[in-house]
Write an enzyme that holds these catalytic residues in place. Structure first.
Site, PDB file in Angstrom:
ATOM      1  N   HIS A  58       0.784  -1.404   0.008  1.00 14.84           N
ATOM      2  CA  HIS A  58       0.100  -0.036  -0.114  1.00 14.84           C
ATOM      3  C   HIS A  58       0.799   1.167  -0.072  1.00 14.84           C
ATOM      4  O   HIS A  58       1.779   1.298   0.504  1.00 14.84           O
ATOM      5  CB  HIS A  58      -1.049   0.280   1.160  1.00 14.84           C
ATOM      6  CG  HIS A  58      -2.036  -0.829   0.807  1.00 14.84           C
ATOM      7  ND1 HIS A  58      -3.031  -1.472   2.033  1.00 14.84           N
ATOM      8  CD2 HIS A  58      -2.705  -1.361  -0.111  1.00 14.84           C
ATOM      9  CE1 HIS A  58      -3.695  -2.272   1.477  1.00 14.84           C
ATOM     10  NE2 HIS A  58      -3.907  -2.174   0.219  1.00 14.84           N
ATOM     11  N   ASP A  60       0.689   3.955   1.474  1.00 15.25           N
ATOM     12  CA  ASP A  60       1.017   4.691   2.967  1.00 15.25           C
ATOM     13  C   ASP A  60       1.962   4.077   3.413  1.00 15.25           C
ATOM     14  O   ASP A  60       2.395   4.246   4.663  1.00 15.25           O
ATOM     15  CB  ASP A  60      -0.486   4.892   3.678  1.00 15.25           C
ATOM     16  CG  ASP A  60      -1.053   3.651   4.027  1.00 15.25           C
ATOM     17  OD1 ASP A  60      -1.086   2.598   3.248  1.00 15.25           O
ATOM     18  OD2 ASP A  60      -1.449   3.489   5.142  1.00 15.25           O
TER      19      ASP A  60
HETATM   20 FE    FE Z   1      -1.804   1.146   6.254  1.00 20.91          FE
HETATM   21 ZN    ZN Z   2      -2.246  -1.130   4.339  1.00 19.23          ZN
END
Ligand code: FE
Ligand code: ZN
Length: 255
Positions: A58, A60
């Protein structure tokens, strides 16, 4: 000598972790959401970045990968099963591998559920678990790519680690997680005490991460799906733990 671990708050509620292995001087950033706060923290500490360690793909968690690599020449370590989605990955690891970070070994666990390639790193000597978005303080990650059975199996692996293991998860979600946990496990005295403590910590603007695995085992409903008391509390007495887990996860999704 154990890892020296520092917290870097990033984005809205992410925690990025820096870990320095003292014998070798190796410095890793775990799941760099973004580069700038990582560079600033490294400069303040006088540490030189040598590694990026990723738990899952992901943005982030990997958003700072390429910029930090270009800036420092560091080596990127991440999940073999998700190599195509980890920017700049060079060292691929998977379930059962021992990854040597400087002179401290980390055991790698495949923990699919939040994403299909998610992994966690357990540094036994430092009693530190970097588990990304799999296990949160009083919660667990949303199931974006995996099944509830997979996530329950993944959490069951992490649950076996020693009580004193510090759980370095990647988000400050604890207070909201506590509110939810109380709705499914309200007779759990340990949970009620912990929820009060979390409210006090957040009122003082203190981080609630890392937590201890022992307290997660006692209070986190997502680690307690095989506890008959929890099954009873949600009207599923006698049900399979995976079914209890699925019910708790689905209630949290709607909370
Ligand atoms: Fe996260
Ligand atoms: Zn995640």
């Amino acid at each position: 000598m154990t890892l020296d671990i520092k917290r870097i708050p990033c984005l809205r509620d992410n925690y990025v972790w820096l870990a320095r292995e003292p014998a070798s001087g190796a410095v890793a950033v775990i799941d760099p959401a973004e580069a700038a706060p990582v560079k600033a923290k490294l400069a303040a500490l006088g540490w030189r970045l040598t590694h990026i360690i990723n738990t899952h793909h992901h943005a982030d968690h990997t958003g700072g990968n390429l910029e930090l690599k270009a800036w420092s020449g560091c080596t990127i370590v991440g999940p073999r099963a998700d190599r195509a989605r980890i920017p700049g990955i060079e060292i691929e690891v998977g379930d059962g591998d021992i990854y040597m970070f400087g002179e401290e070994p980390a055991r790698v666990y495949d923990v699919p559920g939040h994403t299909r390639g998610h992994i966690a790193y357990w540094f036994e000597k430092s009693a530190a678990l970097f588990c990304g978005d799999t296990l949160f303080a009083l919660g667990c990650g949303r199931l974006f790519e995996g099944t509830t059975q997979q996530m329950w199996t993944s959490l069951s692996k992490l649950r076996r680690l020693p009580d004193e293991t510090r759980v370095y998860c990647a988000h400050e979600y604890t207070q909201a997680n506590a509110r939810f946990a109380l709705t499914v496990d309200r007779d759990n005295a340990d949970l009620r005490a912990r929820a009060r403590q979390i409210d006090e910590m957040r009122a003082r603007d203190e981080p609630t991460v890392p937590s201890l695995l022992g307290e997660e085992r006692a209070t986190n409903p997502f680690l307690r799906a095989d506890d008959p008391a929890l099954a009873r509390a949600i009207g599923l007495a006698g049900a399979d733990p995976a079914a209890v887990f699925a019910a708790v996860r689905s209630a949290k999704d709607k909370f």
